[in-house]
Enzyme design. Structure first.
Site, PDB file in Angstrom:
ATOM      1  N   GLY A 137     -38.613   1.911 -14.016  1.00 26.67           N
ATOM      2  CA  GLY A 137     -38.728   1.143 -12.796  1.00 26.67           C
ATOM      3  C   GLY A 137     -37.595   1.461 -11.836  1.00 26.67           C
ATOM      4  O   GLY A 137     -36.575   2.049 -12.211  1.00 26.67           O
ATOM      5  N   CYS A 138     -37.770   1.043 -10.588  1.00 22.40           N
ATOM      6  CA  CYS A 138     -36.768   1.349  -9.564  1.00 22.40           C
ATOM      7  C   CYS A 138     -35.465   0.582  -9.803  1.00 22.40           C
ATOM      8  O   CYS A 138     -34.385   1.188  -9.838  1.00 22.40           O
ATOM      9  CB  CYS A 138     -37.334   1.069  -8.178  1.00 22.40           C
ATOM     10  SG  CYS A 138     -38.104  -0.558  -7.988  1.00 22.40           S
ATOM     11  N   TYR A 139     -35.555  -0.733  -9.989  1.00 19.91           N
ATOM     12  CA  TYR A 139     -34.342  -1.498 -10.283  1.00 19.91           C
ATOM     13  C   TYR A 139     -33.659  -1.014 -11.565  1.00 19.91           C
ATOM     14  O   TYR A 139     -32.432  -0.838 -11.598  1.00 19.91           O
ATOM     15  CB  TYR A 139     -34.668  -2.982 -10.420  1.00 19.91           C
ATOM     16  CG  TYR A 139     -34.837  -3.750  -9.127  1.00 19.91           C
ATOM     17  CD1 TYR A 139     -33.822  -3.795  -8.172  1.00 19.91           C
ATOM     18  CD2 TYR A 139     -35.996  -4.471  -8.883  1.00 19.91           C
ATOM     19  CE1 TYR A 139     -33.966  -4.527  -7.008  1.00 19.91           C
ATOM     20  CE2 TYR A 139     -36.150  -5.212  -7.711  1.00 19.91           C
ATOM     21  CZ  TYR A 139     -35.143  -5.242  -6.776  1.00 19.91           C
ATOM     22  OH  TYR A 139     -35.284  -5.974  -5.623  1.00 19.91           O
ATOM     23  N   THR A 177     -33.631   1.929 -12.884  1.00 21.27           N
ATOM     24  CA  THR A 177     -32.994   3.227 -12.687  1.00 21.27           C
ATOM     25  C   THR A 177     -31.599   3.071 -12.101  1.00 21.27           C
ATOM     26  O   THR A 177     -30.614   3.600 -12.630  1.00 21.27           O
ATOM     27  CB  THR A 177     -33.863   4.117 -11.783  1.00 21.27           C
ATOM     28  OG1 THR A 177     -35.096   4.409 -12.451  1.00 21.27           O
ATOM     29  CG2 THR A 177     -33.155   5.426 -11.453  1.00 21.27           C
TER      30      THR A 177
END
Length: 350
Positions: A153-155, A157
């Site tokens: 996921g973005c968060y 990462t």
């Protein structure tokens, strides 16, 4: 592939992650996009929804048909909502395709934990076990040759790249970690809602999903592996009035008299040879604008000798390093190519 380009398909081509995959893959020297796919818009040109792709992607959108996808492609990116990939990916694997999944469906190894947080039925247990978690700088060796890669996921990462070296080294107390994370509106996807309505988000800052964000178990799972013990975190997300970018500001208690110079040395050694993590000099802290449109993750530190705590600041572009860019990075690793192939773009500035 005997010098031939690898053929790739993108399921979910009409979302922000799918469109960003197109932008980068068009410039990838070893890849050819052979199918752009949408379950809701099949049969129409992608340029109808994204006019900026006029005369760039000329084929019409395909429907979701695993056998047809396998006829056209070697590798498929699934940029779908959670709950969709879990049902689609088994069919794609059975059709002989290598899959890089950008949804959250294969990140959590415990199916019950997945269901508790995502509110969907978990994928089958053997596929959860098979899926390689593709945090490229940490699990890159496991990604090599993998048939099913779960893109982080973005968060997670931004957060995990900022925390893992200190956790692995035992320099911070894992029980003390507090994560303050902020994202641009594109992280919510292209669909409209009251939360992302212009009048609601412009000149505004919102906390959302307090203590129930679906990325919490993903972060805790990976940090627990790094620490060798069970780790729980306080993780708060904010929506900011910008299009792209994530800043994770992380606070933790130091387990020794470590300086900013010590942390810089530790992180530079941990990420040596990894082209997309940049560690700042002491007294320099990253901003989201400095990674905009790129696959970079920039990390900076501030040690407070008075409190014995460290603040770690990590920034990424949520659609690139937090989604499409890292997915291509994982493709490169899986295929045995140079890790930065097709990703050598500087951030867009200003």
């Amino acid at each position: 592939m005997s010098g031939e380009k690898v053929k790739v398909a993108i399921v979910g081509s009409t979302g922000y992650g799918g469109v960003e995959l197109i932008r980068f893959l068009l410039g990838h020297p070893l890849v050819e996009i052979t199918s752009v796919i949408s379950s809701s818009s099949s049969g129409v040109p992608i340029s109808e929804g994204f006019p900026h792709l006029t005369e760039i992607i000329v084929q019409n959108l395909d429907g979701v048909d695993p056998e047809l996808i396998a006829e056209k492609a070697d590798v498929v990116f699934t940029a779908t909502p959670s709950g969709v990939s879990g049902k689609l990916v088994p069919e794609l694997l059975n059709a002989g395709l290598k899959v890089i999944d950008l949804s959250g469906d294969f990140r959590i190894k415990d199916g019950q934990i997945y269901e508790n947080w995502y509110k969907h039925e978990a994928p089958q247990a053997d596929l959860l076990a098979q899926a390689v978690y593709g945090l490229a700088e940490i699990t890159g060796e496991q990604v090599q040759g993998a048939e099913l890669i779960s893109n982080p996921g973005c968060y997670p990462t931004a957060t995990l790249l900022g925390l893992i070296p200190a956790v692995e080294a035992g320099w911070i107390d894992p029980a003390s970690i507090i994560i303050d994370a902020k994202s641009g509106v594109s992280g919510a996807g292209r669909g409209t809602s009251l939360m992302t309505h212009y009048a609601e988000i412009n000149e505004n800052l919102k906390v959302y999903k307090m203590n129930r964000h679906q990325h919490i178990p993903e972060i805790e799972q990976v940090l627990s592996e790094a620490a060798g013990e069970n780790v729980t975190v306080t993780f708060t997300t904010h929506l900011t009035p910008m299009t792209r970018g994530i800043m994770s500001t992380m606070y933790a208690t130091l387990k020794g008299n470590y300086t900013e110079a010590d942390l810089i040395g530790l992180y530079r050694k941990r990420y040596e040879g990894r082209p997309f993590v940049r560690i700042r000099e002491a007294g320099s802290w990253p901003a989201t604008k400095e990674v905009f449109g790129s696959n970079y993750c920039d990390i900076g530190f501030a040690v407070d000798e008075r409190t014995g705590r460290v603040t770690i600041i990590s920034v990424i572009d949520n659609i690139v390093k937090g989604a499409a860019g890292q997915a291509i990075q994982n493709l490169n690793l899986a295929m045995g190519w140079e890790e930065d192939c097709g990703l050598k773009l500087s951030p867009v500035y200003p």
